[in-house]
Design a protein around this motif. Structure first.
Motif, mmCIF file in Angstrom:
data_model
loop_
_atom_site.group_PDB
_atom_site.id
_atom_site.type_symbol
_atom_site.label_atom_id
_atom_site.label_comp_id
_atom_site.label_asym_id
_atom_site.label_seq_id
_atom_site.Cartn_x
_atom_site.Cartn_y
_atom_site.Cartn_z
ATOM 1 N N SER A 77 36.919 66.778 35.901
ATOM 2 C CA SER A 77 36.097 65.683 35.404
ATOM 3 C C SER A 77 36.985 64.600 34.810
ATOM 4 O O SER A 77 37.992 64.896 34.164
ATOM 5 C CB SER A 77 35.135 66.212 34.334
ATOM 6 O OG SER A 77 34.253 67.139 34.910
ATOM 7 N N PRO A 78 36.638 63.334 35.019
ATOM 8 C CA PRO A 78 37.428 62.257 34.406
ATOM 9 C C PRO A 78 37.435 62.377 32.889
ATOM 10 O O PRO A 78 36.472 62.830 32.283
ATOM 11 C CB PRO A 78 36.691 60.995 34.865
ATOM 12 C CG PRO A 78 35.948 61.407 36.088
ATOM 13 C CD PRO A 78 35.576 62.835 35.878
ATOM 14 N N ARG A 79 38.508 61.926 32.281
ATOM 15 C CA ARG A 79 38.628 62.072 30.831
ATOM 16 C C ARG A 79 37.724 61.107 30.090
ATOM 17 O O ARG A 79 37.110 61.447 29.100
ATOM 18 C CB ARG A 79 40.085 61.830 30.415
ATOM 19 C CG ARG A 79 41.043 62.885 30.905
ATOM 20 C CD ARG A 79 42.417 62.668 30.313
ATOM 21 N NE ARG A 79 42.935 61.343 30.620
ATOM 22 C CZ ARG A 79 43.613 61.044 31.718
ATOM 23 N NH1 ARG A 79 43.839 61.975 32.620
ATOM 24 N NH2 ARG A 79 44.070 59.811 31.914
ATOM 25 N N GLY A 116 33.576 73.590 27.300
ATOM 26 C CA GLY A 116 34.774 73.121 26.602
ATOM 27 C C GLY A 116 35.773 72.526 27.580
ATOM 28 O O GLY A 116 35.759 72.779 28.776
ATOM 29 N N GLY A 117 36.645 71.717 27.053
ATOM 30 C CA GLY A 117 37.682 71.115 27.885
ATOM 31 C C GLY A 117 37.226 69.912 28.672
ATOM 32 O O GLY A 117 37.926 69.468 29.572
ATOM 33 N N GLY A 118 36.043 69.388 28.371
ATOM 34 C CA GLY A 118 35.546 68.238 29.104
ATOM 35 C C GLY A 118 36.061 66.943 28.533
ATOM 36 O O GLY A 118 36.858 66.899 27.604
ATOM 37 N N ASP A 174 38.180 55.899 32.969
ATOM 38 C CA ASP A 174 38.608 56.546 34.203
ATOM 39 C C ASP A 174 37.537 56.508 35.283
ATOM 40 O O ASP A 174 37.838 56.719 36.465
ATOM 41 C CB ASP A 174 38.981 58.014 33.935
ATOM 42 C CG ASP A 174 40.232 58.119 33.077
ATOM 43 O OD1 ASP A 174 41.150 57.309 33.284
ATOM 44 O OD2 ASP A 174 40.282 58.986 32.189
ATOM 45 N N ALA A 175 36.280 56.278 34.906
ATOM 46 C CA ALA A 175 35.199 56.241 35.889
ATOM 47 C C ALA A 175 33.987 55.557 35.271
ATOM 48 O O ALA A 175 33.805 55.568 34.045
ATOM 49 C CB ALA A 175 34.827 57.648 36.363
#
Length: 297
Positions: A77-79, A116-118, A174-175
């Motif tokens: 996924s884009p940051r 998590g980590g998204g 980023d998007a």
């Protein structure tokens, strides 16, 4: 059995409601035709832009044009993502807005990473219904617009997407994605997620593998530099007009269903009223006959 007077009052009330829903259905039908014309009118220009960009696109151009830049985190996924949700300003259109909001929430969970980590997601809203919902949920809003309504213009689209385009070009995003109602037909407007930035080269069908050759003036780079922002603006404009057309289609369907339901209820109430009135008349006749028989006796 229900009293005839109460039934008559309910019949009058539902008849008035039925007149209102029938009128709203007719108004929505008229507005739907105009909105549908705007959708159809926007498609040839979008198709021509996509065709030219598809012909001029080359992978090495991403280094020279920021709008074609792919983020390093493309594997996941884009940051940093800007999510634009388009809803209507008015209700009485069935589950139209609820479906759009549900799709936006699903996409938010995907981008932020439920496990998590998204990444981080900015929420940009167009339309009162989406704004009211996310305010209720205490969600932070990056921007909100309620002045566009159901008659969007290219200028409205540019006002929404240009700041996001500039931030993407500067590397702050980023998007950029849009959640809108894709207008397939008046009864088919599924919620759709469209990624407008970075620009992906649209697949252009080639008849029999024939290649097109252009005489480019001043140059391919100069033409792409002018066309890429126009393409992004057009994607935003199409999302606005298709959502507006979908709103009118959904409202017409909802008002037609309400009018039909009111008609069914009126049929039941009128039958019940006639039975109650007939029973009342029968009872009065029986009392008159009974009284006459008692006088004779």
């Amino acid at each position: 059995m229900a009293k005839a007077r109460e039934l008559k009052r309910r019949i009058r009330s539902i008849s008035s409601t039925r007149q209102i829903t029938k009128t709203m259905e007719m108004v929505a039908t008229s507005r739907l035709k105009k909105a549908q014309d705007r959708v159809v009118a926007a498609r040839p220009y979008a198709a021509a832009l996509a065709e030219v960009i598809g012909d001029l696109y080359a992978p090495e151009l991403a280094e020279r044009f920021p709008l074609l830049r792919r983020p390093a985190a493309d594997a996941g996924s884009p940051r940093r993502t800007a999510l634009v949700l388009i809803t209507s300003n008015r209700g009485l259109c069935g589950g139209f807005n609820a479906n759009l909001i549900r799709e936006a929430r699903r996409r938010l969970q995907e981008l932020e990473g439920a496990g998590g980590g998204g990444g981080t997601v900015e929420l940009h809203l167009v339309g009162k219904k989406g704004i009211a919902f996310f305010r209720f949920t205490k969600r932070a809003l990056a921007s909100q617009r309620i002045d566009i309504g159901d008659r969007p213009t290219p200028a409205h689209a540019a006002e929404v997407i240009t700041p996001l385009m500039q931030r993407f070009a500067h590397g702050e995003l980023d998007a950029v994605e849009i959640v809108f109602a894709k207008f397939n037909s008046p009864v088919s407007t599924p919620p759709t997620v469209l990624t407008v930035l970075p620009i992906a080269p649209p697949p252009v069908p080639r008849g029999g593998g024939v290649l097109r050759f252009y005489i480019l003036k001043p140059s391919a780079d100069a033409i792409l530099a002018a066309l890429l922002p126009l393409y992004v603006n057009n994607q935003m404009y199409r999302a606005l007009v298709e959502t507006a057309a979908g709103e009118h289609g959904a409202r017409r369907t909802a008002m037609k269903n309400a009018t039909d339901s009111a008609g069914d209820i009126l049929d039941v109430l009128r039958r019940t009223y006639n039975r109650a009135r007939q029973a009342q008349i029968t009872q009065e006749l029986a009392e008159i006959v009974g009284g006459a028989e008692a006088l004779k006796g």
